[in-house]
Design an enzyme around this catalytic site. Structure first.
Site, PDB file in Angstrom:
ATOM      1  N   CYS A 117      -2.210   3.875   1.892  1.00 41.98           N
ATOM      2  CA  CYS A 117      -1.863   3.003   3.021  1.00 41.98           C
ATOM      3  C   CYS A 117      -0.631   3.489   3.785  1.00 41.98           C
ATOM      4  CB  CYS A 117      -1.655   1.568   2.530  1.00 41.98           C
ATOM      5  SG  CYS A 117      -3.094   0.883   1.688  1.00 41.98           S
ATOM      6  N   HIS A 249       1.913  -2.582   7.975  1.00 41.39           N
ATOM      7  CA  HIS A 249       0.631  -2.334   7.336  1.00 41.39           C
ATOM      8  C   HIS A 249      -0.070  -3.673   7.157  1.00 41.39           C
ATOM      9  CE1 HIS A 249      -2.473  -1.162   4.660  1.00 41.39           C
ATOM     10  NE2 HIS A 249      -1.901  -1.598   3.556  1.00 41.39           N
ATOM     11  N   ASN A 279      -7.678  -4.937   5.429  1.00 41.84           N
ATOM     12  CA  ASN A 279      -6.836  -3.797   5.082  1.00 41.84           C
ATOM     13  C   ASN A 279      -7.619  -2.518   5.317  1.00 41.84           C
ATOM     14  OD1 ASN A 279      -5.258  -1.830   3.900  1.00 41.84           O
ATOM     15  ND2 ASN A 279      -4.882  -2.957   2.004  1.00 41.84           N
TER      16      ASN A 279
END
Length: 322
Positions: A117, A249, A279
């Protein structure tokens, strides 16, 4: 850094999403979950899932084309392509070389960065360093993922969290006040077992499935992200009040809320796309940035903080004057 220094400036942003958009309700018809359960714990309402003809490279190339168009440039202007991904089309070659080929460009440098990520921020930092060193003039930095390929659809604690997509930026070297002001990156490999994929070429010979201990990841994320945002602001000689926007994020709305509260920032300065995209790992920061640039929230001259944390653990933040 003085105003006369060479900086890497964001000249254009772009993004791409798979055609298929899946709601919590649709997911609940296949998995033991509910819209209420997912929304309360994560803030996620939808995610996009790649079809058979949509891959990390095709999504990355589409996002790259959109970023190039926004920058008023073509693939011929680019001498560096970095793709941040943990879901490449193949073990090798790099997804970046496939993106390069799809774009019709056959020169320059192209490689992948794997930091899950945080991958976009890692790739962003590498591109910025190469531009300041004079080894690249114009770079495409792309975060692209097909995370749903890694999901165990019987594990409701993880399969509801992720989606597919891509985001990209064009970075160019310019002298002036705009550009990347500071970046801080970190990693701590002791926490591998908290967020990982249980496969790989040199271990199982398989792709594997994503595994996560959600509560522990949440705790580390809030602590690490708040800390690195303080670090990067100090490096840039700024204070929280100087920030126009935070682009975090997009893993979990509760993590984002807890992090910005630790920094003392109002919620209205935070770009949130997690409800729409879930996500998307390395794609989430550039995807959210593109959304906010295109809807007019983020404008030239704004001070923006990009931040992310992912498996490894890896985490980081960057301050950019748009």
């Amino acid at each position: 850094m003085s105003g006369s220094a060479l900086r890497a400036v964001i000249k254009g942003t772009g993004s791409a999403l798979p055609q298929r958009r899946v709601s919590n309700a649709e997911l609940a018809a296949q998995v033991d979950t509910s819209d209420e359960w997912i929304t309360e714990r994560t803030g996620i309402k939808f995610r996009h899932i790649a079809g058979p003809d949509e891959t990390t490279a095709t999504l990355g190339a589409e996002a790259a084309r959109n970023a190039l168009n926004a920058a008023g440039m073509t693939e011929a202007d680019i001498d560096l392509i970095i793709v941040a991904t943990c879901t490449p089309d193949q073990t090798f070659p790099a997804a970046a070389t496939k993106v390069q080929h799809i774009l019709g460009h056959h020169g320059g440098v192209a490689f992948d960065v794997a930091a899950v990520c945080s991958g976009f921020l890692y790739g962003f930092s590498v591109a910025e360093s190469m531009i300041r060193a004079g080894s690249a003039k114009n770079a495409l930095v792309i975060g692209a993922e097909t995370m749903t390929r890694l999901l165990d659809w019987e594990d409701r604690g993880t399969c509801v969290l992720f989606g597919d997509g891509a985001g990209a930026v064009v970075l160019s070297g310019e002298v002036g006040e705009r550009g990347v002001l500071a970046t801080q990156l970190h990693a701590d490999g002791r926490h591998n077992e908290l967020l990982y994929v249980d496969g790989g070429p040199s271990t199982t010979g398989t792709v594997g499935k994503l595994r996560m201990q959600g509560r522990e990841v949440f705790r580390h994320a809030v602590t690490n992200l708040a800390s690195v945002m303080h670090e990067v602001l100090e490096q840039a000689e700024l204070v929280p009040a100087d920030i126009d926007w935070v682009v975090p994020h997009q893993a979990n709305a509760r993590i984002i809320d807890a992090t910005v509260k630790k920094l003392g920032l109002p919620a209205e300065r935070v770009i949130l796309t997690v409800a729409e995209h879930a996500n998307t790992s390395a794609a989430s920061v550039p995807l959210a940035l593109d959304v906010a640039v295109r809807d007019g929230r983020i404008n030239a001259g704004d001070v923006v903080v990009l931040e992310a944390m992912g498996g490894g653990f890896t985490w980081g933040a960057s301050v950019v004057r748009m």
